[in-house]
Write an enzyme that holds these catalytic residues in place. Structure first.
Site, PDB file in Angstrom:
ATOM      1  N   PHE A  95      -1.785   9.283  66.467  1.00  0.00           N
ATOM      2  CA  PHE A  95      -1.907   9.894  65.140  1.00  0.00           C
ATOM      3  C   PHE A  95      -2.118   8.786  64.122  1.00  0.00           C
ATOM      4  CE2 PHE A  95      -0.424  11.567  61.095  1.00  0.00           C
ATOM      5  CZ  PHE A  95      -1.022  12.817  61.073  1.00  0.00           C
ATOM      6  N   ASP A 125      -1.579   0.313  64.235  1.00  0.00           N
ATOM      7  CA  ASP A 125      -1.096   1.271  63.241  1.00  0.00           C
ATOM      8  C   ASP A 125       0.436   1.245  63.298  1.00  0.00           C
ATOM      9  OD1 ASP A 125      -0.100   3.507  61.929  1.00  0.00           O
ATOM     10  OD2 ASP A 125      -1.653   4.857  62.637  1.00  0.00           O
ATOM     11  N   LYS A 182       4.801   4.452  54.934  1.00  0.00           N
ATOM     12  CA  LYS A 182       6.081   5.122  55.149  1.00  0.00           C
ATOM     13  C   LYS A 182       7.257   4.287  54.633  1.00  0.00           C
ATOM     14  CE  LYS A 182       4.865   8.403  58.839  1.00  0.00           C
ATOM     15  NZ  LYS A 182       5.176   9.650  58.138  1.00  0.00           N
TER      16      LYS A 182
END
Length: 401
Positions: A136, A221, A250
């Protein structure tokens, strides 16, 4: 104006289906809803609230910066952005930083940079991007296509081309897919949304070697795994494999929206003025908060504490599973853990999440078969113990039917 959960259905686009409770206040690892009910937060805003809610140092710096300068755009630079970039470079492999608003935007920048670098140094034919199934990387059309979950990218028309997906942890398959046409390989050093999957370290090393062999860039990532969540500042440090480009978001802002792409001088030079940009990227408010969050997290006692707290989680979860026999394993690292359901309870992760919410515990899922915990890195041990007691009651309720 008084609003309730019903207001959401009246005024919000229906792409989300939030819980019935509406949080209104948070402090540390505790949250209170409109009715005054208390919850322990193991969700962390999906691995965002790295220091919990309203951490006093983050509140302080936000108030200080809020009285100085809010926004400029990148026609100008600003002091918080430069300080944060310098600290990120000093703490990692990187020489250069690009700021964005989110993980998806950081990943979008990384993918565009990889393509532009290939054109600058090789040819336009070197355009293949390989990523991994169940990965993702965000919700922009480019990043959601690169992500390895077709359900998120299907149904929106023609997808960006030259994107292929390999099985995670399958080095042999990756070797067959790669060639001199490969521009970049993008991977999470710990898959988050795909089920909290930790790769074999030999696989990660093998990916690096294949990228070197084919003159392809390796993009990590670390949007979910970064900023201390695995017990290392970034997960790549735990496998001793250095990427060419790293993305982070995040936890970076501790709850304030910010993303960043980190890379080397040579690669960064392909993003010349005008090739990419962001109106809000490098916003002084966001960068000031992120700088303080990075300062707090990047301390030995905090990073070492993450691993101690992981051990406490695993110990108690083991006892719960000995009693109720619902998990096949507990996956993950540090404060990014996944309870994988066994065959008897397959597909019921959301049932456990909803039951936990009823017991006063906020948690997450990672697909249909994994219950995910991504709490604050500094969550007190007593909140872990109490939160897992609530989780055990939720497990008992699901098991009882």
């Amino acid at each position: 104006m008084q609003v309730t959960r019903a207001t959401f259905n009246d005024v919000m686009v229906p792409n989300y289906n939030p819980a019935e409770m509406v949080p209104v206040r948070g402090e540390g690892s505790r949250v209170w809803d409109q009715e005054g009910k208390e919850y322990i937060d193991f969700a962390g805003g999906i691995a965002v609230n790295v220091l919990g809610h309203c951490h006093p140092e983050l509140v302080e710096v936000l108030q200080e910066q809020g009285a100085k300068l809010w926004h400029l755009s990148n026609v100008f630079t600003n002091e918080p952005a430069m300080r944060l970039a310098k600290k990120l470079c000093d703490a990692t492999f990187a020489d250069k930083v690009y700021f964005a608003n989110s993980g998806a935007e950081a990943n979008e920048a990384a993918l565009k940079l990889a393509r532009r670098y290939a054109i600058d140094h090789h040819s336009e034919a070197k355009d293949q991007i390989i990523s991994f199934k169940q990965g993702f990387h965000g919700r922009t059309f480019f990043t959601v296509t690169v992500g390895g979950q077709p359900a998120y990218s299907d149904g929106f028309g023609p997808k960006p081309g030259a994107v292929e997906h390999c099985e995670f942890n399958n080095l042999e398959m990756l070797a067959e897919m790669m060639s001199e046409r490969t521009c970049a390989v993008m991977m999470e050093p710990l898959q988050g949304e795909g089920g909290i999957i930790v790769p074999d370290p030999a696989f990660v090393r093998g990916v690096r070697e294949l990228c070197d062999k084919h003159n392809a860039l390796l993009i990590f990532d670390e949007v979910q795994s970064g900023v201390g969540r695995t017990g290392h500042l970034y997960a790549y440090m735990g496998v001793n494999v250095v990427p060419d480009i790293l993305t982070t978001a995040k936890s970076l802002g501790g709850g304030f929206p910010i993303g960043a792409m980190l890379t080397t001088n040579d690669i960064a030079n392909s993003l010349k003025p005008g090739t990419h940009g962001s109106t809000y990227g490098g916003n002084p408010l966001a960068c000031a908060v992120a700088e303080r969050a990075l300062d707090v997290v990047n301390q030995p006692e905090v990073l070492e504490g993450v691993l101690k707290k992981e051990a406490l989680y695993r110990e108690i979860l083991g006892k719960i599973n000995d009693k109720y026999h619902v998990f096949s394993e507990v996956r993950g690292q540090g404060m990014l853990l996944g309870c994988a359901l066994n065959e008897e309870y397959a597909g019921r992760a959301r049932d456990f999440m909803v039951a936990a919410n009823s017991e006063g515990l906020m948690c997450l899922v990672a697909g249909m078969n994994v219950i995910r915990f991504a709490p604050s890195l500094v969550i007190p041990d007593e909140d872990i113990v109490e939160g897992l007691a609530r989780f055990e009651r939720a497990v008992a309720a699901v098991v009882a039917g």
